[in-house]
Design an enzyme around this catalytic site. Sequence first.
Site, PDB file in Angstrom:
ATOM      1  N   LYS A 155      18.002  80.116  30.682  1.00  0.00           N
ATOM      2  CA  LYS A 155      18.929  81.093  30.330  1.00  0.00           C
ATOM      3  C   LYS A 155      20.323  80.760  31.368  1.00  0.00           C
ATOM      4  O   LYS A 155      21.380  80.694  30.690  1.00  0.00           O
ATOM      5  CB  LYS A 155      18.716  82.463  30.645  1.00  0.00           C
ATOM      6  CG  LYS A 155      17.768  83.027  29.742  1.00  0.00           C
ATOM      7  CD  LYS A 155      17.419  84.442  29.948  1.00  0.00           C
ATOM      8  CE  LYS A 155      16.096  84.709  29.093  1.00  0.00           C
ATOM      9  NZ  LYS A 155      15.495  86.248  28.963  1.00  0.00           N
TER      10      LYS A 155
ATOM     11  N   GLN B   6      14.967  90.750  33.899  1.00  0.00           N
ATOM     12  CA  GLN B   6      13.979  90.039  33.261  1.00  0.00           C
ATOM     13  C   GLN B   6      12.620  90.868  33.359  1.00  0.00           C
ATOM     14  O   GLN B   6      12.498  91.269  34.537  1.00  0.00           O
ATOM     15  CB  GLN B   6      13.842  88.461  33.758  1.00  0.00           C
ATOM     16  CG  GLN B   6      12.780  87.754  33.207  1.00  0.00           C
ATOM     17  CD  GLN B   6      13.261  87.131  31.680  1.00  0.00           C
ATOM     18  OE1 GLN B   6      14.377  87.161  31.308  1.00  0.00           O
ATOM     19  NE2 GLN B   6      12.136  86.602  30.994  1.00  0.00           N
TER      20      GLN B   6
ATOM     21  N   ASP C  74      20.547  92.306  26.434  1.00  0.00           N
ATOM     22  CA  ASP C  74      19.193  92.584  26.004  1.00  0.00           C
ATOM     23  C   ASP C  74      19.055  93.215  24.494  1.00  0.00           C
ATOM     24  O   ASP C  74      17.933  93.148  24.027  1.00  0.00           O
ATOM     25  CB  ASP C  74      18.374  92.882  27.014  1.00  0.00           C
ATOM     26  CG  ASP C  74      17.694  91.554  27.772  1.00  0.00           C
ATOM     27  OD1 ASP C  74      17.358  90.514  26.973  1.00  0.00           O
ATOM     28  OD2 ASP C  74      16.961  91.739  28.762  1.00  0.00           O
TER      29      ASP C  74
HETATM   30  N1  L34 Z   1      14.595  91.383  29.794  1.00  0.00           N
HETATM   31  N2  L34 Z   1      12.576  90.118  29.658  1.00  0.00           N
HETATM   32  C1  L34 Z   1      13.903  90.429  29.124  1.00  0.00           C
HETATM   33  N3  L34 Z   1      14.633  89.873  28.198  1.00  0.00           N
HETATM   34  C2  L34 Z   1      13.925  88.848  27.428  1.00  0.00           C
HETATM   35  O1  L34 Z   1      14.616  88.128  26.506  1.00  0.00           O
HETATM   36  C3  L34 Z   1      12.537  88.448  28.050  1.00  0.00           C
HETATM   37  N4  L34 Z   1      12.026  87.546  27.191  1.00  0.00           N
HETATM   38  C4  L34 Z   1      10.471  87.704  27.017  1.00  0.00           C
HETATM   39  C5  L34 Z   1      10.029  88.003  28.314  1.00  0.00           C
HETATM   40  N5  L34 Z   1      10.763  88.844  29.096  1.00  0.00           N
HETATM   41  C6  L34 Z   1      12.053  88.989  28.789  1.00  0.00           C
HETATM   42  C7  L34 Z   1      12.095  86.178  27.184  1.00  0.00           C
HETATM   43  O2  L34 Z   1      13.150  85.606  27.648  1.00  0.00           O
HETATM   44  C8  L34 Z   1      10.069  86.069  26.347  1.00  0.00           C
HETATM   45  N6  L34 Z   1      10.956  85.401  26.868  1.00  0.00           N
HETATM   46  C9  L34 Z   1      11.009  83.925  26.528  1.00  0.00           C
HETATM   47  C10 L34 Z   1      12.313  83.160  26.729  1.00  0.00           C
HETATM   48  C11 L34 Z   1      12.387  81.820  26.416  1.00  0.00           C
HETATM   49  C12 L34 Z   1      11.259  81.298  26.063  1.00  0.00           C
HETATM   50  C13 L34 Z   1       9.938  81.967  25.984  1.00  0.00           C
HETATM   51  C14 L34 Z   1      10.119  83.183  26.252  1.00  0.00           C
HETATM   52  C15 L34 Z   1      11.378  79.883  25.670  1.00  0.00           C
HETATM   53  O3  L34 Z   1      12.113  79.128  26.168  1.00  0.00           O
HETATM   54  N7  L34 Z   1      10.261  78.957  25.668  1.00  0.00           N
HETATM   55  C16 L34 Z   1      10.065  77.648  25.096  1.00  0.00           C
HETATM   56  C17 L34 Z   1       9.181  76.924  26.046  1.00  0.00           C
HETATM   57  C18 L34 Z   1       9.473  77.259  27.665  1.00  0.00           C
HETATM   58  C19 L34 Z   1       8.729  76.750  28.670  1.00  0.00           C
HETATM   59  O4  L34 Z   1       8.143  75.541  28.308  1.00  0.00           O
HETATM   60  O5  L34 Z   1       8.280  77.309  29.814  1.00  0.00           O
HETATM   61  C20 L34 Z   1       9.570  77.450  23.837  1.00  0.00           C
HETATM   62  O6  L34 Z   1       9.919  76.344  23.376  1.00  0.00           O
HETATM   63  O7  L34 Z   1       8.784  78.238  23.267  1.00  0.00           O
END
Ligand code: L34
Length: 293
Positions: free
Chosen positions: A52, A96, A119
Site C-alpha cells: 500500500k 490493518q 477502508d
Molecule cells: N484494514 N485490513 C484492512 N484493510 C484491508 O483492505 C485489508 N486487507 C485484507 C486483510 N486486512 C485488511 C488487505 O489489504 C486483505 N488485504 C490484501 C491486500 C493486498 C493483497 C492481498 C490481500 C495483495 O496484494 N496480494 C497480492 C500478493 C501479495 C503477496 O505476494 O504477498 C496478490 O497478487 O494477490
Amino acid sequence: MTIIDGKKVAQDILAEIAGEVEAIKAKGGKTPHLAAILVGNDGGSESYVASKIKACEKVGFKSTLLRFPDYVTEEKLLQAIANLNNDKDVDGFIVQLPLPRQINEHKVIESVLPQKDVDGFHPINVGRMVLNLPCYVSATPYGIVQLLERYHVPTSGKHCVVVGRSHIVGSPMSILMAKNTLLGNCTVTLCHSKTENLKSHTQKADILICALGSPEFVKADMVKEGAVVIDVGTTRVASTETKSGFKLQGDVKFDEVAPKCSFITPVPGGVGPMTIASLLKNTLLAAKKEIYS
Ligand code: L34
C-alpha cells in the site's frame, strides 16, 4: 477461458490516479495523504501494508506508516486514531486487520472518522453503501466490481453465489451484486459455514465469488461450465518451491477449475492488487472531498 489480470488492471488504475494527482499538484493543490496503522508483525499484514505504501509512492501520494507492537493497549491505539482524525494533512487512513485479541475491533473501526475511513469499514459507510448513498466502498469488494466492469462481465439477471459472509468481503459483496446499478442486478445467494449442501448452490452460480480463506476449497465439481469465478482467498501456506518458504494460495483449485470457466481470477495477481488500487481510489476521493464535502 479468460484469466482476469488483476495486476494489469490495478496498474492501469494507479496510472489514472497518478495522472489526477499530477493535475492536482499542478494547480497548487494539496498532495493526497494516506496513513496506515500496523499492529504487530503478521507476515501477510506486513506485506500488504508495504504494498500500500509503495503504491502511494507510485501515484505521488504522501503516506505515513504508524507501527505498534502486538501488545499495544486499546487506549493507545484509540489515541493514535484520534490524532489521525484531527490531523488536517491526513485525507484518509486505515487500521490493518487482523488486530491482536486485547483490542476490540469494532471499537477501533467506529473510532475512525467516517470522512477519513477509506477502508469503508465504519457503520456509517457500510450503511450508506447499503442505501446507495455516496460512501467509501471497502477496497476488496470495490476492486472486484471494477474487475468485472473492466472485463465487461455481464451481471444483470445472473445468479451470483458468494461463499463467505465476512464484514469486509462476503457481506458487502452480496449487497453490491444485488444492487439496481449498471454492474449488479444479480440474483444473489450468500453461502457460509452453516450452509447445507454447499455444492448444490455453487454449481448453480453464473458468477461465483469465493471469500472463505480456505486454500483450494473450491474444486471443479463445484463449478458450473462457463461460470465466472472470482477467488478472494490469499492464504499463506508452507512451500518448498519458494525462497520465502511459503506461497499464496487462493480458495479455488485453479488448475482444475479454470478450464470450466469463462473468466477466472488467479492468486496471486487477481483480486489482491485490486484491493490496493481501490484503497488509493478511495483516498483520492477523500482528498477531493467528493464523498463528504
Ligand atoms: N484494514 N485490513 C484492512 N484493510 C484491508 O483492505 C485489508 N486487507 C485484507 C486483510 N486486512 C485488511 C488487505 O489489504 C486483505 N488485504 C490484501 C491486500 C493486498 C493483497 C492481498 C490481500 C495483495 O496484494 N496480494 C497480492 C500478493 C501479495 C503477496 O505476494 O504477498 C496478490 O497478487 O494477490
